[in-house]
Every structure is written in C-alpha cells, then in structure tokens.
Design an enzyme around this catalytic site. Structure first.
Site, short mmCIF file in Angstrom:
data_model
loop_
_atom_site.label_atom_id
_atom_site.label_comp_id
_atom_site.label_asym_id
_atom_site.label_seq_id
_atom_site.Cartn_x
_atom_site.Cartn_y
_atom_site.Cartn_z
N VAL A 1 44.00 39.55 30.60
CA VAL A 1 44.92 38.93 29.65
C VAL A 1 44.69 37.42 29.56
O VAL A 1 44.57 36.86 28.47
CB VAL A 1 46.38 39.21 30.05
N ASP B 1 43.02 30.08 38.62
CA ASP B 1 43.07 31.38 39.29
C ASP B 1 42.79 31.15 40.78
O ASP B 1 42.03 30.24 41.14
CB ASP B 1 42.02 32.33 38.71
N ARG C 1 35.90 34.76 40.98
CA ARG C 1 36.15 34.94 39.54
C ARG C 1 35.92 33.63 38.78
O ARG C 1 35.28 33.62 37.73
CB ARG C 1 37.59 35.43 39.35
N THR D 1 51.51 42.51 37.20
CA THR D 1 52.81 42.93 37.72
C THR D 1 52.68 44.39 38.16
O THR D 1 53.00 45.30 37.40
CB THR D 1 53.92 42.77 36.67
N THR E 1 54.17 41.71 32.04
CA THR E 1 55.18 42.72 31.76
C THR E 1 56.20 42.80 32.89
O THR E 1 55.84 42.95 34.06
CB THR E 1 54.52 44.10 31.57
N CYS F 1 49.05 49.35 32.65
CA CYS F 1 50.27 49.28 31.82
C CYS F 1 51.03 50.60 31.77
O CYS F 1 52.13 50.71 32.32
CB CYS F 1 49.90 48.86 30.40
N ARG G 1 41.68 49.69 37.50
CA ARG G 1 43.02 49.52 38.04
C ARG G 1 43.89 50.75 37.79
O ARG G 1 43.99 51.23 36.67
CB ARG G 1 43.69 48.29 37.43
#
Length: 437
Positions: free
Chosen positions: A24, A42, A47, A101, A136, A276, A347
């Site tokens: 995101v 980050d 990364r 999250t 979220t 999600c 994930r």
C-alpha cells in the site's frame, strides 16, 4: 465529482511522510512524489535498500516508475527519499500511515504495527500537522487507539495542535488495471476543515476522484465492510459447492447458468486468504462483540471459509483412496502458494491449510509456485519450493492458484497413471480432473 481548488496544497508548503513501504505505502509514495517532496519510512532496512536500488519485490511498482522519482537526498520540490531513520521524516507536515493490521493466533485484531507507527509519529509531529491513517481498522480505532498514543508522546492536543484523517486503502495486489490513482478514494478528517484538506490532498493525485465521508468513523466502517461483504459472498458460493457436490452437480456449471441473469453476483468458490478478505471481518466482529453484539452471519462466513482448505485436503485423500493409492508416504504436488493468482503475495495464504492437512495424513507434499519468493516462503511457512516440475511423479496434483503460467502447463502429465487431479480454481478442463470445488 466536483473540482476543488488545490491552492492549499503545493510543493512549496507540503512535505509528505509515508510510514510503511509495503503493498500500500509504496504505490502511494511514488504517486505523491510526482507532485510533492515525499519521504518514505520503513523499519525494514532490507526493504529500504531494495527500493533505493530501484527494485520492488512486491511487483506493485515497475522499476522504471520507481527509479523516476527516487532522490539521493531529501527532496525539495518533489521526489521520493526512502529511509529507516526517524529523523528524516521530522520535517513532514502530513504523515500517512500504511502499516499492516493483522490478527493474532486467536483471530483478534493486532494493532501492534499501528501503535508502533503512532509512537514514531508522536516523536516527530509538529503543531498544525495532519496524520492520515490508511490501514484497515474497526470503527473508532483511529481516534480511540492511535491518536491518544500520539498525544501522549508528543505532548500535543488533538484537534488543537494537530489533526487527523482517515482514507482507507483500496489497493488490489497484482492488479495492473485498478492501480492506486484509478480507484476512487474515500477520505475523511477530524474537523470539517481538515476533512476538506485531506480530500483536496488526495484529489491532487487520484484521477478516479474522491468521496468525502461524513467523519472518520464512517470511513473506517466503510472500509471494513467492503471486504466483509466479499467474504460473506464467497462463503455463500463455498457452501453451495459443498451442497452441489453431495448432489453430484458441478458448481461451476451452476454458477455459469445463474450468471446469465444481469444482477447475479459473479463470485466463485475457493480458498479465502490474503491481507484483507480473510482478516478484516475479524476487526468488525471484534468491535461488535466489544459493544455487546454477537455478529452471527459474519462469523459463520468466516468459519466456513476458514474450513475450505481442510475440506479440499479431505476430498483429495478420499479420491486417492478410491483410486487405490496408499495415503501414507504418497507424493502430492500443490501448484501455487500465493494467496491469489499472478501475484507474489503469500500473506495469510490459506493454501497452507491444504498442505498441513495432507501432511497430517502422512503425505509427502511438494509445492511449486513461479511467483512466490523462495526465501520468503521458507521463512513464513518452512516450505522449500520446487524449482522444476517432475512429470508422471505424483499420486495427486492440486491446482491451488490460477497463475497464468499454470494454464500453459500440461498439468495432466504431472500425475502418475492413476494419480488424482484436483482443481480448486477451475484451471484445467473439467473432463480431465477428478475433483474440484
């Protein structure tokens, strides 16, 4: 969408700090960097090094696009500077939080990344600054869980010294059509004036337009029900597949026939995972239970979807027994471990449920996935991905993910003469398979 003046936001007075550079955060940072000085932060040094080298392993951003906005140091008029040093985001006046999250092993919301990000912002936020959350959450999390952390660490007072917004992410990993600027953006703010500012900010990069929600809690609720709705719809067709299988009816044939009606929703059965759909409903149900209501339909859908991997493994074993295979020490190939097709994201992939259940039956399980990163898969699931496929070598082959590469492979040739071919994603001609959802 009506056009709004953007004079309040320009590259002379706006510096954006993005907290979290994953699926995101990175696409958002790249788009903002084309207009504003943007700093991406980050905690993962690997990364950040990778991105500073001009490569995104999530494949959400093309290397050329990333490289076009990268700067060697702090950007002045526009551009993207990536860092793990908290001091580098101290000059930002707008902070955007895009951290994960997740849920814990008891399927309860784990706000740890969100709280840590809020602590980071609390150390650098200044008077007049705005912090916008995109992660979220359940309704109320921004103002009840995150903002107090910032207040406590910064010593600043909410809606007097600093302000907040919530604009839920709608990134669809692997989707090269519905990219960040082409998805309508819901926005909100902690005061009417801030809501307008947040909306203007996103309007400056989102070509699909924006929708200003009534308040932060409404925006939070809107996001969490988007994926909850999809989860329930998929649970419905997963239950249909169980019913029709008992009737000897092919579920996909039924869905194709029903799909001829203009308002029939085109959901298909399958494993429901990812960052999600398989997680967000638990945020909503957690809050519902906290206020004294037990959400029956949402939790029922979750239970059914969470059971599908074990159901698939059981069906594969039954088919193997029918064909005379000894289950103990049998060889099974799982094709795909990412949570969705044509995407490297592993994930919360529920393919692992199929694998673990087959292991419990004593099967030897190989996994092949050309999209997944071998190191990441081993670290997350303890699985060594196969590099090549062996023909005529498996007592059962399970197509778990519909990667385009799999549609070009003669999957039928991978099983031995009497091996079982089970197709979760309807990739193979149904005349060749022994079973499918």
């Amino acid at each position: 969408m009506k056009q709004r003046s953007l004079k309040k936001f320009n590259n002379k007075e706006t510096t954006i700090g993005i907290i979290g550079l994953g699926y995101v955060g990175l696409p958002l940072a790249v788009e903002f960097a084309k207009k504003y000085p943007t700093v991406g932060f980050d905690i993962n040094q690997f990364r950040v090094n990778e991105l500073n080298g001009g490569f995104d392993s999530t494949l959400e951003i093309e290397d050329e696009n990333l490289q076009s906005v990268l700067t060697a140091g702090q950007p002045v008029n526009k551009g993207l500077f990536l860092t793990t040093d908290i001091n580098d985001i101290a000059d930002s006046n707008i902070y955007i939080v895009t951290v994960p999250t997740p849920i814990d092993k008891f399927k309860r919301p784990d706000l740890t990344p969100l709280i840590k990000a809020s602590e980071t912002i609390g150390k650098v936020i200044g008077k007049g600054n705005i912090v916008i959350y995109e992660s979220t959450v359940y309704p109320g999390a921004t103002e009840e869980d995150c903002i107090p952390v910032i207040e406590n660490i910064s010593g600043l007072k909410y809606n007097e010294d600093f302000f907040a917004g919530y604009s839920p992410e709608r990134i669809n990993p692997g989707d090269k059509v519905h990219t960040v600027t082409k998805i309508l953006k819901v926005t909100s703010g902690s005061t009417p004036e801030i809501a307008e500012k947040v909306d203007q900010l996103y309007s400056s990069i989102i070509t699909a337009g924006t929708y200003k929600a009534a308040n932060i809690r409404v925006a939070e609720a809107a996001k969490v029900i988007e994926n909850s709705q999809r989860d329930i719809n998929i649970a419905f067709v997963n239950e249909l597949s169980v019913i029709f299988k008992k009737m000897g009816i092919d579920t996909m044939d039924v869905l194709k026939a029903a799909g001829t009606k203009w308002n029939f929703l085109p959901f298909r059965p399958g494993l429901v995972g990812g960052h999600c759909i398989g997680i967000d409903p638990y945020y909503l149900t957690h809050k519902a239970q906290e206020i004294g209501y037990n959400p029956e339909i949402i939790l029922a859908g979750r239970r059914l979807n969470d059971s599908m991997g074990y159901r698939v493994a059981g069906e594969v074993v039954k088919l193997m027994i029918k064909k005379g295979h000894k289950i103990e020490a049998s060889n099974v190939l799982i094709m795909g471990i990412t949570f969705k097709e044509n995407c490297p994201d592993i994930r919360n992939s529920r393919v692992i449920d199929v694998i673990e259940e087959l292991h419990s039956f004593g099967c030897n399980v190989d996994v092949f996935d050309p999209w997944a990163d071998k190191k990441e898969v081993y670290e997350e699931y303890g699985i060594n991905l196969k590099s090549e496929l062996d023909k005529n070598d498996y007592d059962a082959v399970v197509v778990a993910v519909a990667h385009n590469e799999f549609k070009k492979i003669d999957i039928n040739s991978l099983r031995n003469g009497s091996g079982v071919l089970y197709d979760i994603k309807a990739v193979v001609d149904k005349e060749l398979v022994d079973g499918r959802l």
